[in-house]
Scaffold this active site. Structure first.
Site, PDB file in Angstrom:
ATOM      1  N   GLU A 170       7.953   5.450 -18.656  1.00 56.25           N
ATOM      2  CA  GLU A 170       8.038   6.621 -17.793  1.00 56.25           C
ATOM      3  C   GLU A 170       6.867   6.680 -16.823  1.00 56.25           C
ATOM      4  OE1 GLU A 170       8.379  11.494 -18.212  1.00 56.25           O
ATOM      5  OE2 GLU A 170       7.804  10.279 -19.929  1.00 56.25           O
ATOM      6  N   GLU A 202      13.539  18.594 -19.794  1.00 53.49           N
ATOM      7  CA  GLU A 202      12.122  18.656 -20.142  1.00 53.49           C
ATOM      8  C   GLU A 202      11.399  19.599 -19.180  1.00 53.49           C
ATOM      9  OE1 GLU A 202       8.754  15.427 -21.499  1.00 53.49           O
ATOM     10  OE2 GLU A 202       9.505  15.298 -19.453  1.00 53.49           O
TER      11      GLU A 202
END
Length: 260
Positions: free
Chosen positions: A143, A240
């Site tokens: 990520e 998220e």
């Protein structure tokens, strides 16, 4: 229609962690993700997943002292053995929980360590992890994270991630594309997703600024949800975000975008 997973590290935090599985299912989510499972017995988590019919979508490899401010150790030359032990721990949890992918956080580039040394460490650690995970039937994603929220984070844009992926040289390594982080770092979200779609195995969302639920900021989620379908993205989208008020009060965006 996108497959949405509730991020239990940020949503339903009004209740204890294990109770968040029940809350996510009650709210209509079919999958869950979170930062780390390691503070809890794996069978306790498995029981909550099964009781609620939830898919375990994603969690991270161990990432050092999170509470102490560390955000990953994969680019730290002096933490290689710790990183490798963490890969084994993640595999043990993933096998029980049934998730087919885990995420690697590169971490903040250590003081006194050059970019070249940090990159070489990160690449070597990814090569180690991706091979062990592939043998266990698990994909590895990495990520990119914006450097406003986490100053000094080593992996911070899609172009860099793709270059590192090429150096690792494994078809089992993918990108986790976080819309919020990449809106800050590079913008041009739709074109970037389309151009890199073959290597994106997980997407996460939050609006900007504020990192709140879709519809609270500048990102055109009505367009992006349709666009992800149109270009053929078939993976999960992890929610998220930090609820602007409470999790329950902020779930109206699901109806707003016809996702519920």
């Amino acid at each position: 229609m996108p497959k949405l997973a509730a991020n239990l590290s940020m949503l339903f935090t009004e209740v204890d962690f294990l109770d968040r599985f029940d809350a996510a299912a009650k709210a209509g989510f079919k999958g869950v993700e979170y930062l780390f499972p390691y503070a809890f017995p794996v069978n306790d988590i498995k029981t909550r997943l099964d009781a609620n019919g939830l898919t375990q979508v994603l969690f991270n490899l161990p990432a050092g002292n999170w509470d102490g401010g560390e955000r990953g150790i994969a680019c730290h030359p002096d933490r290689v053995e710790e990183f490798r032990a963490g890969v084994d721990q993640a595999i043990a949890y993933a096998k029980v929980l049934g998730n087919s992918q885990v995420n690697c956080l590169a971490g903040i580039q250590p003081a006194g360590v050059s970019y070249e040394e940090a990159e070489a460490t990160f690449v070597a650690n990814l090569k180690f992890a991706v091979d062990k995970l592939e043998a266990a039937g698990i994909k590895l994603v990495m990520e990119a994270i914006n450097t406003l929220d986490i100053p000094g984070f080593f992996l911070n844009n899609t172009k860099q991630a793709q270059a590192i992926r090429e150096k690792v040289g494994s078809a089992n390594l993918y990108l986790q594309y976080d819309i919020y982080h990449m809106q800050i770092m590079e913008g041009d979200l739709a074109r970037t997703v389309k151009n890199n779609l073959a290597n994106i195995n997980h997407v996460q969302l939050a609006d900007n600024p504020g990192r709140h639920e879709p519809g609270t900021g500048e990102i055109n989620y009505a367009f992006l949800f349709k666009y992800l379908d149109e270009v053929g993205y078939e993976g999960w989208i992890g929610c998220e975000y930090k609820p602007a008020t409470t999790t329950e009060a902020g779930l109206g965006w699901l109806q707003q975008y016809n996702l519920h």
